[in-house]
Motif scaffolding. Structure first.
Motif: not given
Length: 974
Positions: A2-5, A14-16, A964-971
């Motif tokens: 992914a990139d910012t575009g 999911y950019r953030d 897994d990474a997004v879940r970790w961030l969301d938590a």
């Protein structure tokens, strides 16, 4: 990835959640604006670095500065030289040394005198109308102004040095120290006054040394002159010399007709075969009547006879027989015109005579040539005639030519320094006397003053010399001692040793006196009856005290009696000559490396730092500053004042031509710094092979800018990737993946190379491997492979921690390795990451653990590169053919030999290829790659097309890793 575009086609953006690099370190350097700010922040950087190293009891390293001349803005040669010196200073600090580097200036000499003469002339005052004190004061003020200008220009270049304690050859204490060194020679018996031909500049009205000479192409008149034979010893053939038919004449050839009035002899070569030739016919159909006639008898070297006949338009001759010139005597060719030339001209044997060119005979004017003088003296002749005065004109006593100018020194500006009427008038008189055989013109290399660019002449004049072959206290001569010191010195490059050695082995006695105003005097008295210098310690002490207090002016202005004490002033002559500027600068080691006190212009006491570890100058200084320091040190202390000598070549334009303002092909360092920044100029110096002549221009500088961008972008990427990194995140070596182990091995390897290169002053071997490391290992492999992990792995993932740990180590070393070469940029990078950690310049290269060495990983990744090159070519072809849009759309099938397959043990081939997947199989002797499309859903976060996209019901548009990474961030947000 992914990139910012890009966002997911449906659902969440999911950019953030992507860990994109963040840093305030800009992509564009903006160096012209940023560098002055860094300079201001550094303050007295040198003093801080020395204080820190001394607090660490660091070993001392001494670089002694060869002084630039204080008479103008710095040019590209100055920039090259001072930048190389700064590389040495900063790299030695980086290697953990306490570095002593005192910058200095050469202030005496002719260029400044001329400039001041011009200033007075502009005010309607000639030099002889200005008192010596006023004139010298004006010179001093002029030099002081340029010292200030050049110091600021060197500082802007980033040069770090002991600016507060700079030395200058015109400082009062320095002038006293130079006189003290001169007194050492005087009192040891190495000094003498001799009358011999020296290189003389009529334009500058002073003697010059070899180091002050440069050679330029020059067109000179050439003449063949007959010297009628008047007598001989009994062993010559009576038929040849009875003069019954025609008087034979010896023929000489010269490019300096003006020296004929000074002729006293003819030299011949004892091993050369000579013959007597009778002219039988002249060439016909000539537009002029030649000076030779049938019946003339000419004595010539057999090997050169035909060339002489061609020049004289002689068609045929008869060789009458052999002749031995020994014992012959001739008349001067002008004797028929004036009785002042009525003396006999003897034939003298000389080893310097050859039959390579000319006639085989050498016209010998002992007052105007070194060989002429030597052969004249060797045959027992004591008196050397004076023919030409200091202004380049014949003395009044010279018959036929009194007052005639050899070189013009007055009148129209474009005529000054040109040859005057003497050559033409002397030639005309030879024609009138019937003794000119032929004439012509020849372009050849002729000596000129490197300051005035005007031709010089050899002229007999009393001067002061230091003996090269007089035994010293050790029993060795100055020449022997100097040659031994050369052998004990390390030269970079090594060829420099042979160059300076041959110069010292063949050089004449050291001519140290000059007849000018602006300089350090030969402050001594000479007994009028014996001609010998006065040796009295009390007199010398009073002289030194006066000069210490009032500078060299005190020597000229103080009454002789004040110095002489008990000695009768009427018995002594005060010497008013000044010292050769090379003697001045040859003494710099004495007042810079040896103890300095406030009297020497130093703030506080300074212990001895003699001898220096290194001298660094252009290769022309083998005959200049290196040699004058060598001779001064050997003559007073028995050894050279340096342990090593480094030389660099000269800077040319992009076509390899010498730079010249008139050609408009100069590169002004101030312009480069204003437009691009000092780090660009410094990087150019680092990239060239400074030992050879190097080139610079807009195209080359643009290439340098591109190399700089690679370094800057590498550091910028590291800063962004390391945002927020701390020691808690560090991963130990035993948990590192293979790729990280390989990069650490490369750091270990490069660290050894960089240290060795800095130790041997091979700066090119620092920057080029580092640039290649940044372009290849980092940019083309490591950053590209690890981009996915850095952006998309969860922060505590082993792979991401490993990558950030290694990048941290890379950053620490890159900013250290490159600090001496591009200090502004590395300072900006360091303070961006560590704003409170102090200056990057004070760092010592970090220790690199021996356990980072990993030859097995190096061998593995050599094989991986082989496979990767083939895969990359196939991917590029697939992109061109629009089979795929990017590498993550691909799922290559790679067939490779078994020995290459083993390289992928423990590796994820898709990760290495930067594709979504990959299949490897053993087969064949070469690597082949087929590019198929990845037939799986596309992850909305990382863009990988992998089978487990949608496997996590909470994040149906993500791969399992990304979910897994997004879940970790969301938590952590919740």
């Amino acid at each position: 990835m992914a990139d910012t575009g890009d966002t997911a086609p449906t659902g969440r953006d999911y950019r953030d959640t992507v860990f994109l690099p963040e840093t305030p370190f800009p992509m564009r350097g903006g160096l012209p604006k940023k560098e002055p700010e860094i300079l201001e922040a550094w303050g007295d950087l040198y003093a801080r670095l020395r204080a820190e190293r001394q607090s660490q009891n660091a070993p001392l390293y001494v670089l002694h500065d060869g002084p630039p001349y204080a008479n103008g803005d710095i040019h590209i040669g100055h920039a090259l030289n001072k930048t190389l010196k700064d590389f040495v200073v900063r790299s030695r600090f980086l290697l953990g040394y306490d570095v002593d580097y005192v910058p200095g200036w050469d202030c005496h000499g002719l260029p400044i005198e001329w400039k001041i003469e011009e200033q007075f002339r502009a005010k309607g005052r000639r030099k002889d109308e200005v008192s010596k004190a006023e004139f010298r004061a004006a010179c001093r003020t002029y030099a002081e102004g340029w010292i200030d200008v050049q110091r600021d220009q060197f500082k802007r270049l980033g040069v770090t040095a002991d600016w507060a304690n700079r030395y200058a050859t015109m400082d009062y204490g320095t002038e006293a120290a130079i006189v003290a060194e001169f007194h050492r020679f005087k009192n040891s018996g190495q000094l003498y006054r001799g009358s011999k031909p020296v290189m003389w500049s009529p334009v500058e009205r002073t003697a010059l040394a070899e180091a002050e000479i440069e050679y330029h192409d020059h067109v000179s008149p050439t003449i063949w002159v007959k010297f009628p034979v008047t007598g001989a010893t009994d062993d010559h053939d009576d038929d040849l010399l009875a003069f019954r038919h025609a008087t034979p004449a010896i023929v000489i050839w010269t490019t300096t007709p003006w020296t004929i009035p000074a002729n006293r002899a003819i030299s011949y070569g004892p091993e050369i075969a000579y013959g007597v030739y009778e002219v039988t016919a002249m060439e016909e159909g000539l537009e002029f009547e030649p000076w030779a006639k049938p019946g003339d008898r000419l004595i010539l070297a057999d090997k050169l006879a035909e060339e002489v006949f061609k020049a004289a338009k002689i068609a045929s001759t008869t060789r009458l027989g052999d002749i031995n010139p020994s014992g012959l005597e001739c008349a001067h060719p002008l004797a028929a015109l004036d009785p002042g030339y009525g003396y006999a001209v003897p034939l003298l044997a000389g080893d310097h005579v050859t039959d390579d060119a000319g006639t085989g005979f050498v016209h010998t004017a002992p007052g105007h040539g070194a060989d002429d003088y030597d052969v004249w003296k060797a045959h027992g002749h004591k008196e050397v005639p004076d023919t030409v005065d200091a202004d380049g004109a014949y003395y009044p006593h010279v018959p036929l030519f009194a007052g005639l100018k050899v070189l013009e020194t007055e009148g129209k500006k474009d005529k000054i320094g040109k040859f005057g009427a003497a050559n033409k008038v002397v030639t005309e008189k030879l024609i009138e006397a019937g003794n000119l055989l032929a004439r012509g013109r020849m372009e050849h290399s002729y000596p000129h003053s490197w300051r005035s660019k005007a031709p010089i002449i050899f002229r007999n004049t009393p001067q002061w010399f230091i003996r090269m072959d007089h035994p010293l206290k050790s029993g060795e001569t100055l020449r022997d001692t100097a040659l031994a010191a050369i052998d004990a010195t390390t030269f970079h490059p090594a060829a420099g040793k042979n160059r300076i050695r041959s110069m010292v082995a063949d050089r004449p006695d050291w001519l140290i006196s000059r007849q000018r105003a602006w300089g350090t005097p030969l402050a001594m008295f000479v007994d009028k009856h014996t001609g010998q210098p006065l040796h009295d310690d009390a007199v010398d002490a009073r002289i030194l005290a006066a000069i210490q207090a009032g500078g060299a002016d005190a020597w000229f202005e103080t009454p002789d009696a004040d110095f002489l004490g008990v000695h009768d002033p009427d018995q002594y002559e005060k010497v008013t000559d000044i010292l050769d500027v090379w003697f001045d600068s040859g003494c710099t080691h004495a007042f810079t490396l040896e103890p300095r006190t406030p009297e020497h212009g130093y703030q506080g006491d300074r212990p001895s730092h003699w001898p220096a570890d290194l001298y660094l100058e252009g290769s022309d200084q083998h005959r200049g500053w290196f040699q004058s320091n060598l001779l001064e040190g050997c003559g007073t202390r028995g050894r050279a004042p340096y342990k090593a000598v480094l030389t660099h070549g000269f800077t040319q334009d992009e076509q390899g031509k010498k730079m010249s303002k008139s050609l408009g092909n100069t590169t002004d360092p101030a312009t480069v710094i204003k437009e691009s920044g000092a780090d660009i100029l410094r990087l150019w110096v680092a990239l060239v092979d400074y030992a050879e002549d190097q080139r610079i221009g807009k195209r080359i500088l643009q290439t340098t800018v591109e190399a700089y961008r690679k370094l800057r972008n590498t550091v910028r990427y590291l800063l962004g990737a390391l945002d927020g990194f701390d020691e808690a995140e560090r991963l130990p070596l035993d948990q590192m993946p293979p790729l990280e182990r390989f990069i650490l091995h490369r750091l270990w390897q490069l660290d050894g190379q960089v240290r060795q290169a800095y130790d041997t002053y091979d700066f090119q071997d620092v920057v080029r491997p580092v640039i290649e490391f940044c372009s290849g290992d980092l940019s083309a492999l490591y950053f590209d492979v690890r981009k996915d992990s850095l952006y998309c792995d969860r922060p505590d993932a082993i792979r991401r921690r490993a990558a950030r740990t290694v990048m941290h180590e890379v950053f620490l070393r890159l900013t250290a390795w490159l600090a001496p070469l591009t200090p502004f940029t590395m300072e900006e990078a360091w303070t961006t990451r560590y704003p409170d950690a102090g200056t990057n310049c004070a760092r010592i290269i970090p220790d690199t653990p021996a356990e980072w060495q990993n030859d097995a990983e190096a061998a593995r990744w050599d094989k991986v590169w082989t496979v990767l090159e083939t895969v990359n070519e196939a991917l590029e072809a697939a992109r061109r053919d629009k089979v795929i849009g990017g590498a993550l759309d691909a799922w290559p099938t790679v067939t490779l030999p078994a020995e290459l397959m083993t390289a992928f043990d423990g590796l994820d081939a898709a990760e290495v290829f930067r594709t979504s997947g990959a299949e490897l199989s053993v087969g064949g002797d070469t690597v082949t790659a087929r590019i198929d499309t990845a037939d799986h859903p596309k992850c909305a976060r990382s863009w990988r097309r992998v089978p487990d996209v949608g496997s996590d019901p909470d994040y149906p548009d993500l791969s399992a890793r990304d979910a897994d990474a997004v879940r970790w961030l969301d938590a952590r947000k919740g």
